[in-house]
Design a protein around this motif. Structure first.
Motif, short mmCIF file in Angstrom:
data_model
loop_
_atom_site.label_atom_id
_atom_site.label_comp_id
_atom_site.label_asym_id
_atom_site.label_seq_id
_atom_site.Cartn_x
_atom_site.Cartn_y
_atom_site.Cartn_z
N LEU A 174 0.83 -1.14 -0.03
CA LEU A 174 0.01 -0.03 0.12
C LEU A 174 0.78 1.22 -0.03
O LEU A 174 1.93 1.22 0.78
CB LEU A 174 -1.00 0.02 1.25
CG LEU A 174 -1.83 -1.14 1.49
CD1 LEU A 174 -2.43 -1.08 2.79
CD2 LEU A 174 -2.89 -1.33 0.36
N GLU A 175 0.60 2.39 -0.90
CA GLU A 175 1.35 3.55 -0.96
C GLU A 175 0.37 4.31 -0.16
O GLU A 175 -0.90 4.47 -0.40
CB GLU A 175 1.59 3.93 -2.24
CG GLU A 175 2.69 5.04 -2.30
CD GLU A 175 3.22 5.41 -3.74
OE1 GLU A 175 3.85 6.47 -4.11
OE2 GLU A 175 3.05 4.51 -4.53
N ILE A 176 0.92 5.39 0.84
CA ILE A 176 0.26 6.54 1.25
C ILE A 176 0.70 8.14 1.19
O ILE A 176 1.93 7.88 1.25
CB ILE A 176 0.23 6.19 2.82
CG1 ILE A 176 -0.16 4.90 3.16
CG2 ILE A 176 -0.62 7.44 3.67
CD1 ILE A 176 -0.15 4.45 4.64
N VAL A 177 0.06 8.90 0.92
CA VAL A 177 0.54 10.35 0.85
C VAL A 177 -0.41 11.04 1.59
O VAL A 177 -1.69 10.47 1.75
CB VAL A 177 0.51 10.71 -0.74
CG1 VAL A 177 1.70 10.14 -1.45
CG2 VAL A 177 -0.77 10.85 -1.29
N SER A 178 0.00 12.22 1.97
CA SER A 178 -1.11 12.98 2.72
C SER A 178 -0.80 14.66 2.52
O SER A 178 0.42 14.99 2.10
CB SER A 178 -0.87 12.86 4.13
OG SER A 178 0.45 13.14 4.64
N GLY A 179 -1.65 15.50 2.83
CA GLY A 179 -1.40 16.92 2.74
C GLY A 179 -2.60 17.63 3.26
O GLY A 179 -3.39 16.87 3.84
N ALA A 180 -2.59 18.85 2.98
CA ALA A 180 -3.52 19.91 3.65
C ALA A 180 -4.39 20.12 2.62
O ALA A 180 -3.92 20.13 1.45
CB ALA A 180 -2.80 21.08 4.39
N PHE A 181 -5.57 20.62 2.84
CA PHE A 181 -6.50 20.97 1.94
C PHE A 181 -7.41 22.28 2.68
O PHE A 181 -7.23 22.35 3.61
CB PHE A 181 -7.57 19.99 1.57
CG PHE A 181 -8.47 19.52 2.37
CD1 PHE A 181 -9.79 20.11 2.57
CD2 PHE A 181 -8.28 18.50 3.58
CE1 PHE A 181 -10.64 19.89 3.31
CE2 PHE A 181 -9.10 18.30 4.30
CZ PHE A 181 -10.44 18.86 4.38
#
Length: 264
Positions: A174-181
């Motif tokens: 599994l690949e995971i990325v994150s960020g703000a919105f």
């Protein structure tokens, strides 16, 4: 979890397409939990349909969490559960190829995380632009990344083999990325039945001028108009402020923390 900073206008649509006899896509809309998912099954003898349903059913058991990290951990554990269930299904059916892509969007406070395996996608439309958050786990994407083929050669590539999926290995990659919105940003989750017919710019134009349900329906119809060569599923999530901006207070710790730290 903390009181949500945003409300969500979410819509979804799915269709078998004009060629396939069975819809092997499944999807989940859990706006109450800040969780949305698209799964695209693969395998003969109805197995692809079952595989994607197992993934979505497992994710639908996610409950309220005290923190973003716990939320993400729950989602990962559910995907691993579905992986075990699909592997057992393969064993019961004599080892036939069964699996499912999955793309999951999680929202906590003013941050998002995307967890995925395969080529179902997550897009983020913000300030008049759109970008693909996920990265396709496909043979052609790996060849492009390594310089093995050019973009022009990739357009005419005869096959597009998936390199990661749920249910094909003991431990899914599994690949995971994150960020703000920001408020008014729009997320789009979709199976590859959409993106083989509809461009990123067309997705942006559609979601920018319609509400979530109308956008989802219109995108599916556009894919069908252009051939509908595969099952097609779309979820659109529009974000809005929970309270008027001048009355809203975001904890300083959230504003100062790098996006990734929220999920750790």
């Amino acid at each position: 979890m903390n009181e949500p900073l945003f409300t969500f206008d979410a819509g979804s649509a799915t269709h078998v397409g004009k060629v396939r006899v069975r819809n092997e896509d499944s999807h989940l809309v859990r706006s109450d939990a800040g969780l949305w998912a698209v799964a695209d099954g693969m395998g003969g003898h109805e197995a692809g349909n079952v595989a994607s349903e197992l993934v979505v059913a497992a994710l639908d058991t996610v409950s309220s969490s005290k923190s973003a990290a716990e939320f993400l951990e729950q989602v990962q554990s559910r995907v691993l559960l579905a992986n075990r269930q699909i592997l057992e299904l393969r064993r019961q059916r004599g080892g036939i190829v069964i699996g499912s892509t999955v793309t999951v969007l999680l929202i906590s406070e003013n941050h998002y995380a995307c967890l995925w395996a395969g080529d179902s996608r997550l897009y983020l439309a913000s300030r008049g632009a759109i970008r693909q958050v996920s990265r396709d786990h496909t043979e052609i994407e790996e060849l492009l990344a390594s310089g093995g083929v050019t973009i022009d050669e990739a357009r005419d590539w005869p096959t597009n083999v998936i390199t990661r999926a749920v249910g094909v290995r003991d431990n899914p990659e599994l690949e995971i990325v994150s960020g703000a919105f920001e408020a008014c940003d729009i997320f789009v989750l979709c199976s590859d039945g959409l993106t083989r017919h509809v461009t990123d710019d067309e997705i942006l134009e559609c979601v920018s001028t319609r509400d979530a349900q109308a956008s989802s329906t219109a995108l599916v119809h556009l894919a069908l108009e252009r051939g509908g060569l595969d099952n097609v599923t779309v979820i659109v999530v529009r974000t809005t402020n929970q309270t008027p901006k001048q009355e809203r207070t975001i904890p300083a710790a959230i504003l100062q923390a790098p996006p990734a730290e929220v999920w750790e």
